[in-house]
Design an enzyme around this catalytic site. Structure first.
Site, short mmCIF file in Angstrom:
data_model
loop_
_atom_site.label_atom_id
_atom_site.label_comp_id
_atom_site.label_asym_id
_atom_site.label_seq_id
_atom_site.Cartn_x
_atom_site.Cartn_y
_atom_site.Cartn_z
N CYS A 9 22.57 85.82 42.74
CA CYS A 9 23.27 84.65 43.28
C CYS A 9 22.62 84.32 44.62
O CYS A 9 21.50 84.74 44.91
CB CYS A 9 24.77 84.88 43.38
SG CYS A 9 25.32 86.08 44.60
N ARG A 15 29.22 86.82 43.69
CA ARG A 15 29.03 86.66 42.24
C ARG A 15 28.13 87.70 41.61
O ARG A 15 28.49 88.32 40.61
CB ARG A 15 28.51 85.25 41.95
CG ARG A 15 29.48 84.16 42.36
CD ARG A 15 28.88 82.79 42.26
NE ARG A 15 27.83 82.63 43.27
CZ ARG A 15 26.96 81.62 43.30
NH1 ARG A 15 27.01 80.69 42.36
NH2 ARG A 15 26.07 81.53 44.26
N ASP A 128 30.54 79.41 43.28
CA ASP A 128 30.56 80.27 44.46
C ASP A 128 31.96 80.23 45.08
O ASP A 128 32.42 79.18 45.50
CB ASP A 128 29.53 79.79 45.46
CG ASP A 128 29.29 80.78 46.59
OD1 ASP A 128 30.15 81.65 46.82
OD2 ASP A 128 28.25 80.66 47.26
#
Length: 156
Positions: A9, A15, A128
């Site tokens: 990420c 994440r 996100d």
């Protein structure tokens, strides 16, 4: 030899460490942890050396996922050689990873995490949660559970 999976990420604190933890849990449950190894990284290095975001850790632990990884930046010189498959959490991550690729072999290793979803098919990215509230962290885990289930089916 273990097949190595890398989850990527932006900052490697929400994440991708969650994807790593969810996938590791699924591998253990299915007794495949001797066949696969997981890691995570960020396209940026701002959080390198730090643990996962405390909010993400709190939400993950409620589902029995332990985010133990320490953030690091993706390293094109090593990671493309080290890992068999590399999963971007969103379209920008995938695009960034492709821009780091040295050749077609590197490009072929890059996948979108949400491509493996069967329930969250309307999501083309794992959003996100960093600037959002609790629901965002829960949504990340929901999507990652779906994607990891699909990925596990694909790999086995």
């Amino acid at each position: 030899m273990k097949k190595k999976l890398l989850f990527v990420c932006l900052g490697n604190i929400c994440r991708s460490p969650s994807a790593e933890a969810v996938m590791n849990a699924y591998l253990r449950i299915n007794q495949l942890d001797t066949e696969f190894e997981c890691d995570s990284a960020g396209t940026g290095g701002w959080h390198a050396g730090h643990p996962a975001d405390s909010r993400m850790q709190r939400h993950a632990i409620k589902r029995d996922y332990n985010l133990t990884s320490i953030a690091r930046q993706f390293n094109p010189k090593n990671d493309f050689d080290e890992f068999d498959l590399i999963f971007g959490m969103d379209e920008q991550n995938v695009s960034d990873l492709k821009s780091f690729a040295r050749n077609s072999d590197d490009l072929n290793k890059i996948k979108s995490m949400t491509a493996y979803c069967s329930r969250f098919v309307n999501y083309n990215s794992v959003p996100d949660p960093y600037y959002g509230g609790a629901n965002g962290f829960e949504l990340v885990l929901d999507i990652l559970e779906d994607a990891c289930e699909g990925l596990l089916k694909e790999l086995t």
